[in-house]
Enzyme design. Structure first.
Site, PDB file in Angstrom:
ATOM      1  N   LEU A 125       0.942  -1.589  -0.026  1.00  0.00           N
ATOM      2  CA  LEU A 125       0.227   0.045  -0.145  1.00  0.00           C
ATOM      3  C   LEU A 125       1.344   1.335   0.229  1.00  0.00           C
ATOM      4  CD1 LEU A 125      -2.354   0.994   0.395  1.00  0.00           C
ATOM      5  CD2 LEU A 125      -2.679   0.981   2.697  1.00  0.00           C
ATOM      6  N   GLU A 127       3.795   4.220  -0.630  1.00  0.00           N
ATOM      7  CA  GLU A 127       5.083   4.214  -1.077  1.00  0.00           C
ATOM      8  C   GLU A 127       5.530   5.458  -0.689  1.00  0.00           C
ATOM      9  OE1 GLU A 127       2.638   5.815  -4.669  1.00  0.00           O
ATOM     10  OE2 GLU A 127       1.318   3.668  -5.302  1.00  0.00           O
ATOM     11  N   PRO A 128       6.525   6.052  -1.765  1.00  0.00           N
ATOM     12  CA  PRO A 128       7.661   7.223  -0.747  1.00  0.00           C
ATOM     13  C   PRO A 128       6.809   7.881  -0.261  1.00  0.00           C
ATOM     14  CG  PRO A 128       8.624   6.078  -2.786  1.00  0.00           C
ATOM     15  CD  PRO A 128       6.572   4.931  -3.264  1.00  0.00           C
ATOM     16  N   GLN A 337      15.992  -0.482  31.599  1.00  0.00           N
ATOM     17  CA  GLN A 337      16.305  -0.034  33.054  1.00  0.00           C
ATOM     18  C   GLN A 337      16.503  -0.279  33.811  1.00  0.00           C
ATOM     19  OE1 GLN A 337      17.319   3.051  32.144  1.00  0.00           O
ATOM     20  NE2 GLN A 337      17.313   4.073  34.774  1.00  0.00           N
ATOM     21  N   GLU A 364       1.412  -0.319  10.192  1.00  0.00           N
ATOM     22  CA  GLU A 364      -0.198  -0.851   9.826  1.00  0.00           C
ATOM     23  C   GLU A 364      -1.072   0.379  11.070  1.00  0.00           C
ATOM     24  OE1 GLU A 364      -1.861  -4.258   9.892  1.00  0.00           O
ATOM     25  OE2 GLU A 364       0.073  -5.625   9.429  1.00  0.00           O
TER      26      GLU A 364
HETATM   27  C1  FAD Z   1       9.433  -1.959   8.734  1.00  0.00           C
HETATM   28  C2  FAD Z   1       8.338  -1.465   8.595  1.00  0.00           C
HETATM   29  C3  FAD Z   1       7.583  -1.927   7.482  1.00  0.00           C
HETATM   30  C4  FAD Z   1       6.644  -1.684   6.883  1.00  0.00           C
HETATM   31  N1  FAD Z   1       5.566  -2.591   6.262  1.00  0.00           N
HETATM   32  C5  FAD Z   1       4.589  -1.783   5.046  1.00  0.00           C
HETATM   33  C6  FAD Z   1       3.903  -2.922   4.327  1.00  0.00           C
HETATM   34  O1  FAD Z   1       4.329  -4.174   4.118  1.00  0.00           O
HETATM   35  N2  FAD Z   1       2.868  -2.737   3.888  1.00  0.00           N
HETATM   36  C7  FAD Z   1       2.803  -1.531   3.453  1.00  0.00           C
HETATM   37  O2  FAD Z   1       2.149  -0.886   2.305  1.00  0.00           O
HETATM   38  N3  FAD Z   1       3.139  -1.215   4.467  1.00  0.00           N
HETATM   39  C8  FAD Z   1       4.195  -1.566   5.674  1.00  0.00           C
HETATM   40  N4  FAD Z   1       5.032   0.046   6.228  1.00  0.00           N
HETATM   41  C9  FAD Z   1       5.041   0.958   6.053  1.00  0.00           C
HETATM   42  C10 FAD Z   1       3.822   1.521   7.545  1.00  0.00           C
HETATM   43  O3  FAD Z   1       3.495   1.582   7.415  1.00  0.00           O
HETATM   44  C11 FAD Z   1       4.171   3.513   7.506  1.00  0.00           C
HETATM   45  O4  FAD Z   1       5.376   3.510   7.428  1.00  0.00           O
HETATM   46  C12 FAD Z   1       3.113   4.284   7.866  1.00  0.00           C
HETATM   47  O5  FAD Z   1       1.636   3.497   8.159  1.00  0.00           O
HETATM   48  C13 FAD Z   1       3.235   6.134   8.190  1.00  0.00           C
HETATM   49  O6  FAD Z   1       3.534   6.268   7.051  1.00  0.00           O
HETATM   50  P1  FAD Z   1       4.980   7.137   6.680  1.00  0.00           P
HETATM   51  O7  FAD Z   1       6.125   6.050   7.067  1.00  0.00           O
HETATM   52  O8  FAD Z   1       4.803   7.607   5.144  1.00  0.00           O
HETATM   53  O9  FAD Z   1       5.294   8.217   7.503  1.00  0.00           O
HETATM   54  P2  FAD Z   1       3.699   9.538   7.671  1.00  0.00           P
HETATM   55  O10 FAD Z   1       2.750   9.697   7.233  1.00  0.00           O
HETATM   56  O11 FAD Z   1       4.777  10.673   6.477  1.00  0.00           O
HETATM   57  O12 FAD Z   1       3.759  10.211   9.030  1.00  0.00           O
HETATM   58  C14 FAD Z   1       4.544  10.902   9.303  1.00  0.00           C
HETATM   59  C15 FAD Z   1       4.229  10.883  10.997  1.00  0.00           C
HETATM   60  O13 FAD Z   1       3.248  12.223  10.575  1.00  0.00           O
HETATM   61  C16 FAD Z   1       2.102  11.742  11.034  1.00  0.00           C
HETATM   62  N5  FAD Z   1       0.641  12.576  10.474  1.00  0.00           N
HETATM   63  C17 FAD Z   1       0.451  11.614   9.581  1.00  0.00           C
HETATM   64  N6  FAD Z   1      -0.602  11.636   9.346  1.00  0.00           N
HETATM   65  C18 FAD Z   1      -0.805  12.598  10.343  1.00  0.00           C
HETATM   66  C19 FAD Z   1      -2.753  12.923  10.770  1.00  0.00           C
HETATM   67  N7  FAD Z   1      -3.089  12.917   9.927  1.00  0.00           N
HETATM   68  N8  FAD Z   1      -2.078  13.310  12.043  1.00  0.00           N
HETATM   69  C20 FAD Z   1      -1.493  13.838  12.828  1.00  0.00           C
HETATM   70  N9  FAD Z   1      -0.525  12.895  12.756  1.00  0.00           N
HETATM   71  C21 FAD Z   1      -0.370  12.087  11.515  1.00  0.00           C
HETATM   72  C22 FAD Z   1       2.691  10.218  11.514  1.00  0.00           C
HETATM   73  O14 FAD Z   1       1.788   9.348  12.373  1.00  0.00           O
HETATM   74  C23 FAD Z   1       4.372  10.059  11.065  1.00  0.00           C
HETATM   75  O15 FAD Z   1       4.340  10.326  12.934  1.00  0.00           O
HETATM   76  C24 FAD Z   1       5.768  -0.639   6.784  1.00  0.00           C
HETATM   77  C25 FAD Z   1       6.891   0.179   7.341  1.00  0.00           C
HETATM   78  C26 FAD Z   1       7.829  -0.046   8.165  1.00  0.00           C
HETATM   79  C27 FAD Z   1       8.831   0.421   8.179  1.00  0.00           C
END
Ligand code: FAD
Length: 382
Positions: A125, A127-128, A337, A364
């Site tokens: 799901l 993307e960068p 700790q 998730e």
């Molecule tokens: C080890 C790992 C495994 C993963 N596996 C999968 C996978 O198998 N498939 C897949 O599709 N994805 C996967 N992911 C992606 C993961 O689900 C996302 O990293 C996660 O949903 C957060 O998205 P982001 O990293 O783009 O952060 P962003 O969406 O850019 O968020 C950055 C920060 O802003 C905050 N933020 C964003 N929107 C809001 C809002 N409306 N209100 C308040 N705060 C907000 C977030 O909480 C976070 O603290 C994985 C990620 C990791 C690290």
């Protein structure tokens, strides 16, 4: 209200505990240090029904309920969090969505191979440039005159991406429709047009391989669509609700392992002529750890129970995931700790539990997104 488990649930828990303690935990340090994908153990979990716990036996699964899933996930995560990440993607994000929305042919083809542990599944799901806001995705699937779709685009952070045979992919079929323009596709990674990027080095769950994947002129057939065109966002959100019960269980397993190690340590380690567990400041930490652990488990079992009743469980799953992941972070922090210098040392697993726990607050749906889901459910406001 009945707090007891059924014989079947306890049997599956026993199987999971045995594999976790005999096979998984002893190699956890090796897998964390090397980042090596634990294929042999994943196959073993599959052979024992743990890769398709809620999958009916007709499709190669264990045919059990969501409560059994929670119990088994906790055991495997207590053995090693990375194994439980692979297990949760196979069970919740891959099999669950196909069972709910797939055609009979899709269930036979994709679910069986994953549930039996013969192949690994993934869910794509993110993307960068789009994580929490999945509707900002750019991956495009363009329908052709012959009914096929040509897919182009990148997905990032794909758990099991480096090893997956099949992937549930979400791509934009109609960008003007926003969320309603997203469609889910079944992807075969052996087909032309599918490419894997480098495996991501990570803070924790290091043996759970994660990478970027790319589609270049990948052709999906009309019957590779999961559900209907335009239903992808709804499918993804439903699957993530179920996935959050799995991540809550994972967090509980990590926290329980840290808690149990701490209980043993405070009885043994002495300072100022007494076991450190006799100090009131340590006792307060132990009591708070136990309360948070039990609260997380009960909330997670509640979410699983509601799911098992066939009712809407989105709010319960978000409450469970938020509570359990923050409890795991807090408990593993306290465990480090209480172990003092040994908590910081790679000679003991405490620092690994601490690093592994962090991911449960991120994937998730981050903790902020869980709070948003809960507050929206409670207030009805958007
Ligand atoms: C080890 C790992 C495994 C993963 N596996 C999968 C996978 O198998 N498939 C897949 O599709 N994805 C996967 N992911 C992606 C993961 O689900 C996302 O990293 C996660 O949903 C957060 O998205 P982001 O990293 O783009 O952060 P962003 O969406 O850019 O968020 C950055 C920060 O802003 C905050 N933020 C964003 N929107 C809001 C809002 N409306 N209100 C308040 N705060 C907000 C977030 O909480 C976070 O603290 C994985 C990620 C990791 C690290």
């Amino acid at each position: 209200m009945d707090f007891s488990f059924t014989e079947e649930q306890l049997m599956l828990q026993d199987v999971a505990r045995r594999i976790a303690q005999e096979k998984i935990a002893p190699s956890a340090e090796h897998h964390d240090r090397t980042g090596e994908f634990p294929l042999e153990n994943i196959r073993l979990l599959g052979e024992n029904g743990l890769m398709g716990i809620e999958v009916p036996e007709a499709y190669g699964g264990a045919g059990m309920d969501p409560i059994a899933y929670v119990l088994a996930m906790v055991e495997v995560a207590a053995g090693d969090a990375a194994h439980s990440t692979i297990m949760s993607v196979n069970n919740s994000l891959f099999c669950n969505g196909i069972l709910t929305h797939g055609s009979e042919a899709q269930k036979q083809k994709y679910v069986r191979a994953i549930a039996e542990g013969e192949a690994i599944g993934a869910f794509a799901l993110t993307e960068p440039q789009s994580g929490s806001d999945a509707t900002a995705m750019r991956c495009r699937a363009v329908k052709q005159a012959d009914g096929t779709y040509v897919i182009n685009g990148k997905k990032s952070w794909i758990t099991s991406g480096p090893v997956a045979k099949y992937i549930v992919l979400f791509a934009m079929t109609d960008p003007e429709q926003g969320a309603r323009g997203i469609t889910a596709f079944m992807i075969d990674t052996d087909k032309a047009g599918f490419h894997r990027g480098k495996t991501e080095p990570k803070l924790g769950i290091r043996a759970s391989a994660t990478c970027e994947i790319e589609f270049q002129e990948y052709v999906a057939d009309a019957d590779d669509v999961l559900g209907k065109e335009g239903e992808g966002f709804k499918i993804a959100m439903g699957v993530l609700d179920a996935g959050r019960i799995g991540i809550a269980s994972q967090a509980i397993g990590i926290a329980r392992a840290a808690y149990e190690a701490t209980i043993a340590y405070v009885k043994d380690r002495k300072a100022f002529g007494a076991a450190i567990g006799t100090f009131q400041m340590t006792q307060a930490k132990i009591a708070d750890m136990k309360c948070k652990l039990d609260a997380a488990l009960l909330l997670t079992l509640r979410a699983a129970w509601v799911k098992g009743q066939g009712k809407r469980f989105s709010n319960e799953a978000a409450i469970a995931k938020l509570t359990a992941s923050e409890a795991a972070m807090w408990i593993t922090h306290q465990a480090v700790q209480i172990h003092g210098g040994m908590g910081y040392s790679k000679e003991m697993p405490l620092e690994r539990y601490f690093r592994d726990a962090k991911i449960t607050e991120i994937y998730e749906g981050t903790s902020e997104i869980q709070r948003l889901v809960i507050a929206r459910n409670e207030t009805g406001l958007r």
